[in-house]
Design a protein around this motif. Structure first.
Motif: not given
Length: 411
Positions: A122-123, A126, A129-130, A203, A207, A216-217, A220
């Motif tokens: 997950r980290k 985040d 990804e971009d 966090d 998760t 994806p945000e 969920q």
């Protein structure tokens, strides 16, 4: 620099570790050196790399060796810019893998690993990804026993259901029918590290507790609840079942695949995993025993003195593993029950090596070669095995890696 301009197709990172050596051994047996696949071994210590290369036999003399450090960004950047794909076996990944993923994302280098650490994946999503989308780097976690049989098995089962009954499965049950082998020391170390993070980081705890925590945000949520936590009778396989320790990562990877691909399985698709323990009083007793053992392990692993004792007396350590004979005698045999209305099918996923080492090293090796050599219609970003490589990886695993995906029943 484009991927075709790079010196290597694949670099095996962590080649001096137990699983890394197995990946190198597999690539040598399957693809040789100086042929179509240009590959190298990498690690922190040159002398140890030379020892591994020497131990692979005379055919390995031409394998290039590269040194870098997991926590030295400049050395990692220099390494990843030389190759199309990094194949990483260095865990726990939350401790030793973050800088490497960052380097791959920034350099447009594809990446695959064998992590099972939900909170770390997950980290990484985040954080990178971009960047990966901009550079074209395809980041694919969970390319070992967690979670290829689950992810590709689900994809295969859906393909069969669509072919036979005209639509996707509404639900799939993944059941470990039989399995022989041990979990790797790296897997155990990653699990222990995840428990530590869950205790210390809210966090991470959130998760890991969310069935859709890798989606994806904004996506969920869904119909699935927590993973199975107690013995249960399953009439679909006519067996008692117990919780499966790897469901915590596998189920989330399968759900992420569904989301990344635009919900081909449907937004109400349900998925779960468990271990079959047999019928009758004996099956029930085994389910109770396995459930108690797993619960006891998780409790003991969360308590300092108990964990120290477990580590000293019972648990494999990173870098340790079974000998070749034990790996070759290992196997796994998994069934998936897919349902669509009144229709149901049963598929089967099998491998002829132990899950934690022999089969995992082959799955990871073929994942790396698939990324390097196959014409994948996948852009840069954070993917799963099914959403990135899908049917092409299934074919590779069946052709070269001793795995099979087959339809067993059409009910």
């Amino acid at each position: 620099m484009t991927a075709v301009d790079r010196e290597f197709d694949v670099i095996v990172w962590g080649a001096t570790g137990f699983t890394g050596r197995l990946v190198a051994e597999y690539l040598l047996e399957q693809y040789g050196t100086g042929r179509e696949l240009r590959w190298a071994m990498a690690g922190r210590n040159r002398e140890k790399l030379e020892g591994v290369r020497g131990g692979l036999g005379p055919g390995a003399v031409g394998i290039p060796l590269i040194t870098a450090d997991s926590h030295n960004p400049e050395s990692l950047r220099s390494m990843v810019e030389r190759t199309s794909v990094i194949c990483s076996t260095v865990g726990p990944f939350a401790r030793h893998g973050s800088e490497l993923v960052a380097a791959c994302a920034a350099s447009g280098t594809d990446y695959c690993d064998i992590t099972g650490e939900v909170q770390w994946v997950r980290k990484m999503i985040d954080a990178h990804e971009d960047t990966a989308r901009k550079t074209g780097a395809r980041i694919v976690h969970c390319c070992g026993f967690d979670s290829i049989p689950s992810d590709l098995g689900t994809l295969f089962t859906h393909r069969q259901m669509q072919s036979l009954h005209g639509g996707p499965c509404e639900s799939i049950k993944f059941r470990v029918r039989r399995m022989k082998g041990t979990f790797s020391g790296g897997t155990v170390a990653s699990l222990l590290n995840a428990l530590d993070e869950a205790r210390e980081d809210r966090d991470a705890r959130r998760t890991m507790g969310n069935p859709y925590g890798l989606n994806p945000e904004g996506e969920q949520q869904g119909p699935d609840g927590p993973d199975q936590r107690k013995p249960a009778w399953d009439p679909d396989v006519n067996s008692w079942t117990a919780p499966f320790v790897m469901a915590a990562i596998n189920t989330r990877v399968v759900r992420r695949s569904n989301a990344l691909c635009g919900y081909p399985y449907g937004k109400t698709f349900r998925y779960e995993e468990a271990v079959m323990t047999g019928r009758g009083p004996g099956g029930w007793a085994r389910a109770v025993s396995m459930t108690a053992a797993l619960g006891g392990f998780l409790v003991a692993a969360s308590i300092g003195p108990a964990r120290t004792l477990l580590n000293k007396l019972f648990l494999p350590q990173p870098g340790e593993g079974p000998d070749a004979d034990a790996r070759e005698r290992g196997f796994f045999d998994i069934v998936l029950v897919g349902k669509r209305g009144a229709d149901s099918i049963v598929t089967r996923v099998r491998a002829d090596r132990d899950p934690g080492y022999g089969a995992t090293s082959r799955m990871l090796g073929e994942s790396a070669v698939c990324l390097a050599k196959d014409n994948l219609d996948t852009a840069g970003g954070s993917w799963t095995p099914a959403s990135c490589m899908g049917d092409k990886l299934i074919r590779r695993l069946e052709t070269s890696a001793g795995m099979s995906f087959e339809l067993q029943e059409n009910r």
